[in-house]
Design a protein around this motif. Sequence first.
Motif, PDB file in Angstrom:
ATOM      1  N   GLU A  86       0.830  -1.204   0.000  1.00 45.94           N
ATOM      2  CA  GLU A  86       0.000   0.000   0.000  1.00 45.94           C
ATOM      3  C   GLU A  86       0.864   1.253   0.000  1.00 45.94           C
ATOM      4  O   GLU A  86       0.498   2.266  -0.590  1.00 45.94           O
ATOM      5  CB  GLU A  86      -0.930   0.001   1.218  1.00 45.94           C
ATOM      6  CG  GLU A  86      -2.062  -1.003   1.131  1.00 45.94           C
ATOM      7  CD  GLU A  86      -3.020  -0.683  -0.005  1.00 45.94           C
ATOM      8  OE1 GLU A  86      -3.383   0.483  -0.166  1.00 45.94           O
ATOM      9  OE2 GLU A  86      -3.402  -1.628  -0.735  1.00 45.94           O
ATOM     10  N   SER A  87       2.015   1.175   0.646  1.00 48.64           N
ATOM     11  CA  SER A  87       2.900   2.337   0.704  1.00 48.64           C
ATOM     12  C   SER A  87       3.407   2.709  -0.688  1.00 48.64           C
ATOM     13  O   SER A  87       3.588   3.888  -1.003  1.00 48.64           O
ATOM     14  CB  SER A  87       4.083   2.063   1.637  1.00 48.64           C
ATOM     15  OG  SER A  87       4.832   0.931   1.182  1.00 48.64           O
ATOM     16  N   SER A  88       3.618   1.709  -1.546  1.00 52.34           N
ATOM     17  CA  SER A  88       4.083   1.961  -2.905  1.00 52.34           C
ATOM     18  C   SER A  88       2.996   2.643  -3.725  1.00 52.34           C
ATOM     19  O   SER A  88       3.253   3.609  -4.450  1.00 52.34           O
ATOM     20  CB  SER A  88       4.500   0.639  -3.567  1.00 52.34           C
ATOM     21  OG  SER A  88       4.965   0.865  -4.888  1.00 52.34           O
ATOM     22  N   ILE A  89       1.762   2.155  -3.612  1.00 51.63           N
ATOM     23  CA  ILE A  89       0.640   2.783  -4.324  1.00 51.63           C
ATOM     24  C   ILE A  89       0.427   4.199  -3.818  1.00 51.63           C
ATOM     25  O   ILE A  89       0.200   5.133  -4.607  1.00 51.63           O
ATOM     26  CB  ILE A  89      -0.639   1.951  -4.131  1.00 51.63           C
ATOM     27  CG1 ILE A  89      -0.432   0.531  -4.633  1.00 51.63           C
ATOM     28  CG2 ILE A  89      -1.818   2.606  -4.847  1.00 51.63           C
ATOM     29  CD1 ILE A  89      -1.610  -0.398  -4.365  1.00 51.63           C
ATOM     30  N   ARG A  90       0.516   4.376  -2.504  1.00 56.27           N
ATOM     31  CA  ARG A  90       0.301   5.695  -1.907  1.00 56.27           C
ATOM     32  C   ARG A  90       1.354   6.691  -2.385  1.00 56.27           C
ATOM     33  O   ARG A  90       1.030   7.851  -2.691  1.00 56.27           O
ATOM     34  CB  ARG A  90       0.336   5.572  -0.377  1.00 56.27           C
ATOM     35  CG  ARG A  90       0.019   6.876   0.361  1.00 56.27           C
ATOM     36  CD  ARG A  90      -0.261   6.611   1.832  1.00 56.27           C
ATOM     37  NE  ARG A  90       0.822   5.888   2.491  1.00 56.27           N
ATOM     38  CZ  ARG A  90       0.727   4.633   2.923  1.00 56.27           C
ATOM     39  NH1 ARG A  90      -0.395   3.953   2.749  1.00 56.27           N
ATOM     40  NH2 ARG A  90       1.748   4.047   3.511  1.00 56.27           N
ATOM     41  N   TYR A  91       2.593   6.253  -2.482  1.00 55.86           N
ATOM     42  CA  TYR A  91       3.666   7.147  -2.928  1.00 55.86           C
ATOM     43  C   TYR A  91       3.484   7.561  -4.385  1.00 55.86           C
ATOM     44  O   TYR A  91       3.612   8.740  -4.733  1.00 55.86           O
ATOM     45  CB  TYR A  91       5.022   6.465  -2.749  1.00 55.86           C
ATOM     46  CG  TYR A  91       6.180   7.306  -3.215  1.00 55.86           C
ATOM     47  CD1 TYR A  91       6.652   8.369  -2.434  1.00 55.86           C
ATOM     48  CD2 TYR A  91       6.796   7.063  -4.443  1.00 55.86           C
ATOM     49  CE1 TYR A  91       7.705   9.158  -2.867  1.00 55.86           C
ATOM     50  CE2 TYR A  91       7.855   7.847  -4.875  1.00 55.86           C
ATOM     51  CZ  TYR A  91       8.298   8.888  -4.078  1.00 55.86           C
ATOM     52  OH  TYR A  91       9.338   9.676  -4.523  1.00 55.86           O
ATOM     53  N   VAL A  92       3.161   6.589  -5.248  1.00 55.63           N
ATOM     54  CA  VAL A  92       2.951   6.898  -6.663  1.00 55.63           C
ATOM     55  C   VAL A  92       1.776   7.853  -6.828  1.00 55.63           C
ATOM     56  O   VAL A  92       1.851   8.831  -7.588  1.00 55.63           O
ATOM     57  CB  VAL A  92       2.713   5.602  -7.457  1.00 55.63           C
ATOM     58  CG1 VAL A  92       2.162   5.911  -8.850  1.00 55.63           C
ATOM     59  CG2 VAL A  92       4.008   4.806  -7.571  1.00 55.63           C
ATOM     60  N   LEU A  93       0.689   7.602  -6.115  1.00 56.15           N
ATOM     61  CA  LEU A  93      -0.488   8.474  -6.216  1.00 56.15           C
ATOM     62  C   LEU A  93      -0.168   9.886  -5.731  1.00 56.15           C
ATOM     63  O   LEU A  93      -0.644  10.867  -6.314  1.00 56.15           O
ATOM     64  CB  LEU A  93      -1.640   7.885  -5.395  1.00 56.15           C
ATOM     65  CG  LEU A  93      -2.962   8.664  -5.421  1.00 56.15           C
ATOM     66  CD1 LEU A  93      -3.479   8.831  -6.836  1.00 56.15           C
ATOM     67  CD2 LEU A  93      -4.008   7.973  -4.542  1.00 56.15           C
ATOM     68  N   ALA A  94       0.652   9.992  -4.704  1.00 51.18           N
ATOM     69  CA  ALA A  94       1.031  11.319  -4.201  1.00 51.18           C
ATOM     70  C   ALA A  94       1.815  12.103  -5.245  1.00 51.18           C
ATOM     71  O   ALA A  94       1.630  13.320  -5.393  1.00 51.18           O
ATOM     72  CB  ALA A  94       1.856  11.168  -2.925  1.00 51.18           C
ATOM     73  N   GLN A  95       2.694  11.415  -5.982  1.00 54.59           N
ATOM     74  CA  GLN A  95       3.456  12.089  -7.033  1.00 54.59           C
ATOM     75  C   GLN A  95       2.539  12.585  -8.149  1.00 54.59           C
ATOM     76  O   GLN A  95       2.712  13.690  -8.678  1.00 54.59           O
ATOM     77  CB  GLN A  95       4.508  11.135  -7.604  1.00 54.59           C
ATOM     78  CG  GLN A  95       5.510  10.618  -6.597  1.00 54.59           C
ATOM     79  CD  GLN A  95       6.227  11.732  -5.858  1.00 54.59           C
ATOM     80  OE1 GLN A  95       6.811  12.616  -6.472  1.00 54.59           O
ATOM     81  NE2 GLN A  95       6.193  11.685  -4.536  1.00 54.59           N
ATOM     82  N   ILE A  96       1.554  11.773  -8.512  1.00 54.86           N
ATOM     83  CA  ILE A  96       0.623  12.172  -9.563  1.00 54.86           C
ATOM     84  C   ILE A  96      -0.261  13.318  -9.082  1.00 54.86           C
ATOM     85  O   ILE A  96      -0.512  14.278  -9.822  1.00 54.86           O
ATOM     86  CB  ILE A  96      -0.240  10.962  -9.989  1.00 54.86           C
ATOM     87  CG1 ILE A  96       0.650   9.864 -10.569  1.00 54.86           C
ATOM     88  CG2 ILE A  96      -1.308  11.382 -10.997  1.00 54.86           C
ATOM     89  CD1 ILE A  96      -0.069   8.550 -10.793  1.00 54.86           C
TER      90      ILE A  96
END
Length: 267
Positions: A234-244
């Motif tokens: 979930e941390s990986s998805i959260r980080y990518v979404l934050a960048q977008i």
Amino acid sequence: MGYAQLVIGPAGSGKSTYCSSLYKHCEAAGRTIHIMNLDPAAENFDYPVAMDIRELISLEDVMEELGLGPNGGLVYCMEHLEENLDDWLTEELDNYLDDDYIVFDCPGQIELFSHVPVLRNFVEHLKSKNFNVCAVYLLDSQFMTDITKFISGCMASLSAMVQLEVPHVNILTKMDLVSNKKNIESFLDPEPQALLSELNQRMAPQFAKLNKSLIELVDDYSMVSFLPLDLRKESSIRYVLAQIDTAIQYGEDADVKVKDFDPEDDD
């Protein structure tokens, strides 16, 4: 103002899987997103489809009625979408509020986002409807096994960036399937000179000038940066979404909530 992700990338790069995981992540976090299918050949979905191009046109019908092959039929479908931006798409978008967040799951035919103007005009239409748009380019991490494939992936992504002219985020998908992550990590944020040295070692001497030009092009457009995505985390998805979200300024115009309170009276 609305917000939109345009999820693009080669066939098999994990676009629909990304959209499904993103939807589940946002649902668990209490955040609402809507996903639109832009692939007229798609059949099965692991996410609720808010809008579907197949309501306008489907690849199966085009191939049957016009006798076109899969590639020609897909281009025909997308050009038909382009002709109906002011009618069908505008009517669909009118169902959403000004601050809604829409993710567009695009087909994987590379010419659609490299040199055919369909998606560029699609993006311009979204902008005219007051949407902030980010292109999310997905590339299978299994593709990044050596320098030549890395440069090939960069060139395809760069072509999409130049064509679409919107904020652009590159993602390496399927990181959970990589057995030796050290082979991939060297390509996430590499030094241009290291890339050039490795490329020269892999190719014949007569390609030295071409190699140098390619690396300079990649470096000039800051294309040597990919975000790894492991859908198990979930941390990986959260980080990518934050960048977008940062790229499209999502949430930056939200009102600041200030807690009202009455000061205590001095006794």
